[in-house]
Design a protein around this motif. Structure first.
Motif, PDB file in Angstrom:
ATOM      1  N   ASP A  67      38.045-156.052 -34.318  1.00  0.00           N
ATOM      2  CA  ASP A  67      36.996-155.029 -34.288  1.00  0.00           C
ATOM      3  C   ASP A  67      37.484-153.790 -35.040  1.00  0.00           C
ATOM      4  O   ASP A  67      38.489-153.174 -34.671  1.00  0.00           O
ATOM      5  CB  ASP A  67      36.667-154.666 -32.830  1.00  0.00           C
ATOM      6  CG  ASP A  67      35.338-153.928 -32.717  1.00  0.00           C
ATOM      7  OD1 ASP A  67      34.947-153.272 -33.700  1.00  0.00           O
ATOM      8  OD2 ASP A  67      34.707-154.020 -31.651  1.00  0.00           O
TER       9      ASP A  67
ATOM     10  N   ASP B 149      30.034-164.478 -26.348  1.00  0.00           N
ATOM     11  CA  ASP B 149      30.161-163.989 -27.720  1.00  0.00           C
ATOM     12  C   ASP B 149      29.672-162.562 -27.890  1.00  0.00           C
ATOM     13  O   ASP B 149      30.146-161.843 -28.775  1.00  0.00           O
ATOM     14  CB  ASP B 149      29.386-164.907 -28.673  1.00  0.00           C
ATOM     15  CG  ASP B 149      29.985-166.300 -28.741  1.00  0.00           C
ATOM     16  OD1 ASP B 149      31.197-166.435 -28.442  1.00  0.00           O
ATOM     17  OD2 ASP B 149      29.245-167.253 -29.069  1.00  0.00           O
TER      18      ASP B 149
ATOM     19  N   THR C  31      31.250-156.829 -25.855  1.00  0.00           N
ATOM     20  CA  THR C  31      31.917-155.864 -26.715  1.00  0.00           C
ATOM     21  C   THR C  31      33.307-155.532 -26.188  1.00  0.00           C
ATOM     22  O   THR C  31      33.658-155.847 -25.045  1.00  0.00           O
ATOM     23  CB  THR C  31      31.094-154.578 -26.826  1.00  0.00           C
ATOM     24  OG1 THR C  31      31.045-153.935 -25.540  1.00  0.00           O
ATOM     25  CG2 THR C  31      29.675-154.858 -27.307  1.00  0.00           C
ATOM     26  N   LEU C  32      34.070-154.858 -27.028  1.00  0.00           N
ATOM     27  CA  LEU C  32      35.415-154.461 -26.633  1.00  0.00           C
ATOM     28  C   LEU C  32      35.381-153.504 -25.439  1.00  0.00           C
ATOM     29  O   LEU C  32      36.195-153.611 -24.517  1.00  0.00           O
ATOM     30  CB  LEU C  32      36.134-153.808 -27.817  1.00  0.00           C
ATOM     31  CG  LEU C  32      37.568-153.330 -27.573  1.00  0.00           C
ATOM     32  CD1 LEU C  32      38.462-154.486 -27.154  1.00  0.00           C
ATOM     33  CD2 LEU C  32      38.113-152.640 -28.820  1.00  0.00           C
TER      34      LEU C  32
ATOM     35  N   THR D 106      42.764-159.765 -28.739  1.00  0.00           N
ATOM     36  CA  THR D 106      42.160-160.523 -29.830  1.00  0.00           C
ATOM     37  C   THR D 106      40.918-159.831 -30.360  1.00  0.00           C
ATOM     38  O   THR D 106      40.724-159.694 -31.572  1.00  0.00           O
ATOM     39  CB  THR D 106      41.795-161.938 -29.346  1.00  0.00           C
ATOM     40  OG1 THR D 106      42.969-162.592 -28.850  1.00  0.00           O
ATOM     41  CG2 THR D 106      41.199-162.759 -30.473  1.00  0.00           C
ATOM     42  N   THR D 107      40.078-159.369 -29.454  1.00  0.00           N
ATOM     43  CA  THR D 107      38.842-158.694 -29.860  1.00  0.00           C
ATOM     44  C   THR D 107      39.146-157.381 -30.567  1.00  0.00           C
ATOM     45  O   THR D 107      38.511-157.035 -31.569  1.00  0.00           O
ATOM     46  CB  THR D 107      37.958-158.441 -28.629  1.00  0.00           C
ATOM     47  OG1 THR D 107      37.734-159.673 -27.943  1.00  0.00           O
ATOM     48  CG2 THR D 107      36.623-157.846 -29.041  1.00  0.00           C
TER      49      THR D 107
ATOM     50  N   THR E  42      42.254-161.616 -24.317  1.00  0.00           N
ATOM     51  CA  THR E  42      40.932-161.496 -24.933  1.00  0.00           C
ATOM     52  C   THR E  42      40.712-160.101 -25.496  1.00  0.00           C
ATOM     53  O   THR E  42      40.137-159.930 -26.578  1.00  0.00           O
ATOM     54  CB  THR E  42      39.839-161.824 -23.898  1.00  0.00           C
ATOM     55  OG1 THR E  42      40.086-163.109 -23.325  1.00  0.00           O
ATOM     56  CG2 THR E  42      38.464-161.830 -24.543  1.00  0.00           C
TER      57      THR E  42
ATOM     58  N   LEU F 181      34.796-155.435 -22.369  1.00  0.00           N
ATOM     59  CA  LEU F 181      35.995-156.183 -21.984  1.00  0.00           C
ATOM     60  C   LEU F 181      36.988-155.304 -21.229  1.00  0.00           C
ATOM     61  O   LEU F 181      37.565-155.725 -20.220  1.00  0.00           O
ATOM     62  CB  LEU F 181      36.659-156.775 -23.226  1.00  0.00           C
ATOM     63  CG  LEU F 181      36.029-158.042 -23.811  1.00  0.00           C
ATOM     64  CD1 LEU F 181      36.688-158.402 -25.123  1.00  0.00           C
ATOM     65  CD2 LEU F 181      36.123-159.198 -22.826  1.00  0.00           C
TER      66      LEU F 181
END
Length: 738
Positions: A505, A468, A471-472, A500-501, A497, A475
């Motif tokens: 954000d 969780d 951070t972007l 989606t993030t 992922t 990633l």
């Protein structure tokens, strides 16, 4: 010492001899070999974890080469581990190999690893204690216990010395503090000795640290007392194996509790029985010659003579390390302590790495790593070695992928370094490889992620991506690392992922941090043959959102936030320019242009953006000079002006060297500052100019000092008639006929 034991179930008396040795002592090892040849035991008990007995047989393998270590680790928590190292000159190792050569049973007799790993020392064990050997050394006239033991024991070989050593230790123990853990270990050793007697052994040799020898000689006493000491000891489920070790990890400077100062020297003493001093100094000369130093045979002869003279003056039967070191410093190194340190690191300590046979029990991940390294011809060496890889070659590409995968699972066998081979492409990598014995524990820890290096790296990277708090930016870094490591199966999940993030954000700083890794991923995809269409789509969508939100993100920032955002803008700008895509570049530049005129944006950011636009050709040199002039005009605080200058000039001072108009503007502004204003602006200016290369600073200073260099250097139209009139007027004033 000889002890006669008469167990009730054995008619013939059992003879036990206890050999008190020093761990990793060549003299002790040589004396022990001689003593075993004389005694010819039918059972040997060796200080070491008793649950490692199944591994003893592997010591006889032709592929087992010390230094090696027994590794014991908690099955539930592999990071909770312990090592028992052995060198070829370790008496315990010589006892093991002697037993194998004579078909004699050899077992360990100390507390099992399951009862020692993770056990915190009792309060009485944490008391400060001095080394008891210091008293013996002082009594013999030595101020260094290590040098005393080396001179008395390690430089000689005498099978009869063990009785004297045990007697000396017994005297020391009478006046020394013995902690509870030592008492428990000795109780276990006595219990193991009783089992050997009960099993029918007639001639038992016990090899243990000299400090424990008095506790195992004489009458053993009732077993009930020892059983009480051992009752209730906690146990941990453990696994054990052999792992390669190095001489440097045997050194006391590595933090090893039973370490020695000179493992390389001790190895030489044990293995070179004929003319050890001559051969050692020849090795020293060879090392110095490898450094292009003029060392001749005459130097070696003279250093041998000096060594022998020093030993004779000190009444030593054989020159020791201190005599050899002094002769090396005086003759071979010409008194240079730097060269002496080189000899210490390469020879006195050394970096010899041992090896273990393939049949050694290990986790599947370790077996896969060994197989991959063997296939790719990557050798596990303890000294740092450079590895240049051309990623256009399949074998080099496979090496790169393996090393990147190992980094992902926390095994830093290789680290990326600056290449010594000139190249502007992405197809070249340079690594520094250095295998450390502790990586054996890292491999065991990483085994929870998979049975192969590839599977473990995939599982580890997906686990991190799904946390969780990831951070972007993290990633996209994971995405980049997955591509470099050729973990193709996880790329679709990572991309999903990331998308989606990114969609959730709205922080522009996070979006900016995500762009550079994506761009690098696209570049690496070109050379590694990976389809990057999906990655390009994600990068483009991020940039659209960045350009839309950048205007609101840069307003009214404090100094720290502006500095952070400037770095992110710099990195993103470099990424956009690297892509060299006209549509992308135009979108990014348009966003920067919309900010460059705003008065509510921190000067550090505006100055930087103006510089980026100037370098990209979006604004002219004269326009950038005009903007600098406006930024330095009256009305703004000196600190704000200095921040604008810092942003504009960050990254190098060549601009001021070649553009004298900018230099003139900056010089005029500095000269106009009052005392307090100059003091306020000075820290920022010093930081800015301090980041320039030395040559750039010198060139700027020379330009400022040169007459007229800070004047306007633009071409002006000359009105000769007006000049003639002015010169006539000056001549008349001065009374000069013209």
């Amino acid at each position: 010492m000889t002890v006669a034991l008469e167990p009730p179930n054995i008619k013939t008396a059992t003879e036990t001899r206890v050999y008190g040795i020093r761990h990793h002592g060549p003299g002790s090892a040589r004396s022990l070999r001689a003593a075993l040849d004389e005694f010819v035991p039918d059972a040997i008990l060796i200080e070491g974890p008793s649950d490692a007995d199944p591994l003893v047989a592997l010591a006889a393998s032709e592929h087992m080469h010390p230094p090696v270590a027994l590794l014991a680790y908690s099955t539930a928590a592999p990071s909770n581990a312990a090592f028992w190292p052995f060198a070829v000159f370790s008496p315990e190792w010589q006892a093991i190999t002697w037993a194998a050569a004579h078909n004699v049973t050899a077992t360990f007799c100390d507390l099992p690893a399951s009862q020692t790993i993770g056990v915190k020392p009792a309060e009485d064990e944490r008391r400060e204690q001095g080394d008891p050997l210091v008293r013996l050394a002082a009594a013999a006239g030595y101020d260094d216990a290590e040098r005393w033991w080396d001179a008395i024991v390690e430089s000689t070989s005498d099978a009869e010395s063990f009785d004297a050593i045990t007697e000396a230790m017994a005297s020391l123990r009478e006046t020394s503090y013995i902690d509870s853990r030592t008492l428990q270990r000795e109780a276990y050793m006595r219990q193991t000795l009783r089992k050997a007697v009960k099993a029918g052994s007639q001639r038992i040799a016990v090899v243990c640290g000299a400090w424990h020898a008095p506790a195992l000689t004489g009458t053993l006493g009732p077993a009930t007392a020892d059983a009480r000491l051992l009752k209730g000891l906690p146990k941990t489920k453990t696994s054990l194996t052999w792992v390669p070790w190095t001489h440097s990890r045997l050194a006391s400077r590595s933090g090893y509790g039973a370490g020695i100062t000179s493992p390389g020297w001790y190895h030489h003493l044990f293995t070179e029985t004929e003319h050890p001093i001559v051969r050692w100094l020849t090795k020293v000369a060879r090392v110095l010659r490898a450094e292009d130093l003029p060392v001749s045979s005459a130097h070696v002869i003279e250093s041998v003579r000096l060594t022998e003279t020093l030993a004779a003056m000190r009444s030593r039967p054989l020159a020791g390390l201190s005599e050899v070191t002094e002769a090396t410093r005086a003759v071979l190194c010409d008194g240079d302590d730097v060269l002496l340190a080189l000899i210490t690191n390469k020879l006195v300590v050394g970096e010899k790495l041992g090896s273990v046979p393939d049949e050694t029990p290990t986790v599947p991940l370790d077996a896969d790593l060994r197989a991959r390294a063997r296939t790719l011809r990557l050798k596990q060496t303890p000294s740092a070695t450079k590895l240049d890889l051309d990623l256009r070659k399949s074998n080099d590409l496979a090496k790169s992928q393996l090393l990147h995968r190992l980094l992902l699972i926390g095994i830093g066998w290789g680290t990326i370094t600056d290449s010594e081979v000139r190249s502007t492409g992405t197809f070249r990598e340079t690594w520094t490889l250095e295998w450390q014995p502790e990586f054996s524990v890292s491999v065991v820890e990483a085994a929870m992620w998979g049975t192969t290096v590839e599977a473990a790296a995939e599982a580890k990277i997906l686990d991190r991506a799904h946390k969780d708090d990831t951070t972007l930016g993290e990633l996209t870094n994971l995405l980049e690392r997955a591509l470099i490591a050729d973990l193709a199966s996880v790329l679709p999940q990572l991309l999903k992922t990331v998308e989606t993030t990114a969609a959730l954000d709205h922080d522009v700083a996070h979006l900016l941090a995500a762009v550079p890794p994506l761009t690098r991923t696209m570049r690496y995809g070109d050379v590694r043959g990976t389809d990057t269409a999906a990655i390009t789509h994600v990068a483009d969508s991020l940039l659209v959102r960045i350009c839309a939100g950048l205007g609101s993100a840069v307003g009214n920032l404090d100094d720290d936030s502006a500095s952070t955002l400037r770095t992110l803008i710099d990195d993103t700008h470099a990424s956009v320019m690297t892509r060299d895509d006209a549509t992308t570049s135009d979108r990014w530049m348009t966003a920067l242009e919309s900010i460059s005129h705003r008065s509510d944006v921190h000067g550090l950011l505006v100055g930087r953006i103006v510089r980026l636009l100037r370098d990209a050709g979006r604004i002219s040199e004269s326009d950038s000079a005009t903007r600098l002039s406006h930024a330095l005009s009256i009305g703004a605080e000196p600190a704000a002006k200095a921040a604008w200058v810092e942003g504009f000039l960050a990254g190098g001072g060549l601009l001021l060297v070649h553009d004298r108009e900018l230099l003139r503007l900056l010089d005029d502004w500095l000269a106009s500052l009052g005392g307090q204003d100059f003091i306020d602006a000075l820290p920022l200016l010093r930081r800015t100019f301090g980041s320039f290369e030395t040559g750039e600073r010198h060139a700027i200073g020379q330009a400022v000092r040169s007459p007229g260099t800070t004047q306007r250097n633009s071409v002006q139209q000359v009105d000769r008639e007006r000049g003639r009139i002015a010169m006539q007027a000056v001549a008349q004033i001065l009374g000069v006929q013209k």
